[in-house]
Design a protein around this motif. Sequence first.
Motif, PDB file in Angstrom:
ATOM      1  N   HIS A 141       0.816  -1.218   0.000  1.00 35.32           N
ATOM      2  CA  HIS A 141       0.000   0.000   0.000  1.00 35.32           C
ATOM      3  C   HIS A 141       0.851   1.271   0.000  1.00 35.32           C
ATOM      4  O   HIS A 141       0.404   2.313  -0.481  1.00 35.32           O
ATOM      5  CB  HIS A 141      -0.943  -0.004   1.201  1.00 35.32           C
ATOM      6  CG  HIS A 141      -2.133  -0.901   1.014  1.00 35.32           C
ATOM      7  ND1 HIS A 141      -3.062  -0.707   0.007  1.00 35.32           N
ATOM      8  CD2 HIS A 141      -2.536  -2.003   1.691  1.00 35.32           C
ATOM      9  CE1 HIS A 141      -3.992  -1.649   0.077  1.00 35.32           C
ATOM     10  NE2 HIS A 141      -3.694  -2.450   1.084  1.00 35.32           N
ATOM     11  N   LYS A 142       2.078   1.171   0.538  1.00 31.61           N
ATOM     12  CA  LYS A 142       2.962   2.344   0.547  1.00 31.61           C
ATOM     13  C   LYS A 142       3.663   2.537  -0.793  1.00 31.61           C
ATOM     14  O   LYS A 142       4.059   3.656  -1.132  1.00 31.61           O
ATOM     15  CB  LYS A 142       4.010   2.193   1.657  1.00 31.61           C
ATOM     16  CG  LYS A 142       3.440   2.368   3.057  1.00 31.61           C
ATOM     17  CD  LYS A 142       4.521   2.162   4.108  1.00 31.61           C
ATOM     18  CE  LYS A 142       3.938   2.278   5.510  1.00 31.61           C
ATOM     19  NZ  LYS A 142       4.963   2.018   6.564  1.00 31.61           N
ATOM     20  N   ASP A 143       3.819   1.460  -1.532  1.00 33.38           N
ATOM     21  CA  ASP A 143       4.494   1.547  -2.826  1.00 33.38           C
ATOM     22  C   ASP A 143       3.692   2.400  -3.802  1.00 33.38           C
ATOM     23  O   ASP A 143       2.474   2.522  -3.687  1.00 33.38           O
ATOM     24  CB  ASP A 143       4.687   0.143  -3.428  1.00 33.38           C
ATOM     25  CG  ASP A 143       5.740  -0.660  -2.685  1.00 33.38           C
ATOM     26  OD1 ASP A 143       6.516  -0.052  -1.929  1.00 33.38           O
ATOM     27  OD2 ASP A 143       5.763  -1.893  -2.847  1.00 33.38           O
ATOM     28  N   THR A 144       4.391   2.994  -4.756  1.00 31.43           N
ATOM     29  CA  THR A 144       3.698   3.734  -5.805  1.00 31.43           C
ATOM     30  C   THR A 144       2.990   2.746  -6.718  1.00 31.43           C
ATOM     31  O   THR A 144       3.414   1.600  -6.871  1.00 31.43           O
ATOM     32  CB  THR A 144       4.695   4.569  -6.634  1.00 31.43           C
ATOM     33  OG1 THR A 144       5.700   3.690  -7.170  1.00 31.43           O
ATOM     34  CG2 THR A 144       5.353   5.634  -5.776  1.00 31.43           C
ATOM     35  N   GLU A 152      -6.738  -5.281  -6.352  1.00 35.57           N
ATOM     36  CA  GLU A 152      -6.614  -6.610  -6.944  1.00 35.57           C
ATOM     37  C   GLU A 152      -5.513  -7.415  -6.248  1.00 35.57           C
ATOM     38  O   GLU A 152      -5.681  -8.605  -5.973  1.00 35.57           O
ATOM     39  CB  GLU A 152      -6.306  -6.488  -8.437  1.00 35.57           C
ATOM     40  CG  GLU A 152      -7.492  -6.043  -9.282  1.00 35.57           C
ATOM     41  CD  GLU A 152      -7.242  -6.218 -10.769  1.00 35.57           C
ATOM     42  OE1 GLU A 152      -6.065  -6.388 -11.167  1.00 35.57           O
ATOM     43  OE2 GLU A 152      -8.219  -6.180 -11.535  1.00 35.57           O
ATOM     44  N   ASN A 153      -4.396  -6.752  -5.979  1.00 34.84           N
ATOM     45  CA  ASN A 153      -3.299  -7.431  -5.289  1.00 34.84           C
ATOM     46  C   ASN A 153      -3.726  -7.880  -3.891  1.00 34.84           C
ATOM     47  O   ASN A 153      -3.319  -8.953  -3.419  1.00 34.84           O
ATOM     48  CB  ASN A 153      -2.085  -6.516  -5.186  1.00 34.84           C
ATOM     49  CG  ASN A 153      -1.415  -6.268  -6.525  1.00 34.84           C
ATOM     50  OD1 ASN A 153      -1.585  -7.046  -7.461  1.00 34.84           O
ATOM     51  ND2 ASN A 153      -0.675  -5.175  -6.634  1.00 34.84           N
ATOM     52  N   SER A 154      -4.537  -7.050  -3.233  1.00 33.60           N
ATOM     53  CA  SER A 154      -5.019  -7.401  -1.895  1.00 33.60           C
ATOM     54  C   SER A 154      -5.850  -8.675  -1.939  1.00 33.60           C
ATOM     55  O   SER A 154      -5.742  -9.542  -1.064  1.00 33.60           O
ATOM     56  CB  SER A 154      -5.841  -6.260  -1.297  1.00 33.60           C
ATOM     57  OG  SER A 154      -5.029  -5.148  -0.996  1.00 33.60           O
ATOM     58  N   ASP A 155      -6.709  -8.791  -2.959  1.00 35.21           N
ATOM     59  CA  ASP A 155      -7.518 -10.005  -3.120  1.00 35.21           C
ATOM     60  C   ASP A 155      -6.627 -11.238  -3.238  1.00 35.21           C
ATOM     61  O   ASP A 155      -6.869 -12.273  -2.605  1.00 35.21           O
ATOM     62  CB  ASP A 155      -8.400  -9.893  -4.371  1.00 35.21           C
ATOM     63  CG  ASP A 155      -9.632  -9.034  -4.136  1.00 35.21           C
ATOM     64  OD1 ASP A 155      -9.888  -8.683  -2.967  1.00 35.21           O
ATOM     65  OD2 ASP A 155     -10.320  -8.710  -5.112  1.00 35.21           O
TER      66      ASP A 155
END
Length: 350
Positions: A141-144, A152-155
């Motif tokens: 979440h901190k990354d650009t 989507e990545n969280s899923d």
Amino acid sequence: MKKITLFLSLLLIGSVGFSQIIPGVNIGKRKEYMMRTYKINSQKADEHEQILFSLQKENDQLKNRKISSTQFKAEQKKLYKKYGTIISQAFSGGKHKKWSSCTQEMERYQILSENKFIPYEKMRALYKAESEWVKERDKMHKDTGEAWEKYENSDTMVSELNIKIKQILGTENGTWYIEYKRLFFRALDNMDKYGVTYKDAFTIAKIEDTYKQKRANILNSNKKNAEREVELMAIDDEMAKKIAKTVPSVSVKWEKVNNAALDHTLKSRYGLNQEQINKFKTAYNKYAIEEYKILNQKKLSDSDKYDQLSQLGETFCKTVNPLFKVDNYKKWYGWWKYDFERKMKRKGLK
């Protein structure tokens, strides 16, 4: 030592036992588990049972307080820390806090350990897996990068973590843990959303989850008219009746919030005032009419529908952009695009 003995004797009040508060607990098996896990004798295991009863009593009192979710989390953690100290004194004179290391001052870990008898090594493996996952999530979440890609990545990350949890705990206990954890966080959200106790918030969460799953099963069935089927089933009306019957004291507030769910989300999550919300809804109504027209054009191919809907969506987003502060628009747009792509896949247009 005298102080500890005195405290333990006071805890004997109300000795019906922790196992009767949580149905299905085998007190004999728990005693064996505690003796094996913490290398304690039978007497100390009996003392632990009384301590658990007192912990549960205070925890229940906390769950019946009408406080914010932030306060609840802090108070529950403080409660488990207090009892971690009491139990470490009872077990080993306070030399080490293996109980706290196992439970991590969390109710769901304690239930896994002392009601489902998960071995200590597996409890530690679970904690390590979840801790590493939190670090990866926070880093992501901190990354650009685009906000919708992060959704989507969280899923994907959640799915991978759930697989690991089931590998550690086994399918049955893993499934229970995943469901319980999800309900816990949903209950915290409900505490603030409806201004209710954790107990009522958790009850509402279970009901909402049941109907949410019913809706999802239909929408994910690949039926052409899945959304229409959801409307005809009147799932929301059925859920409202269940809420009114089960937690009547909350039903009025629940209906008020859910009848204006979009307003609530735009205000609480994205910071819009009522005038901005009204402008957003006006723009969205226009979008919805055009979306309906595109979806029902039989001459259009699926790819053409997708392209036109994508363009329509981008136009809508540009229209409402000025209503948001910059950071809030980025968050909202990320969610919009993520949800849009999910909807397109569900409709078979992508």
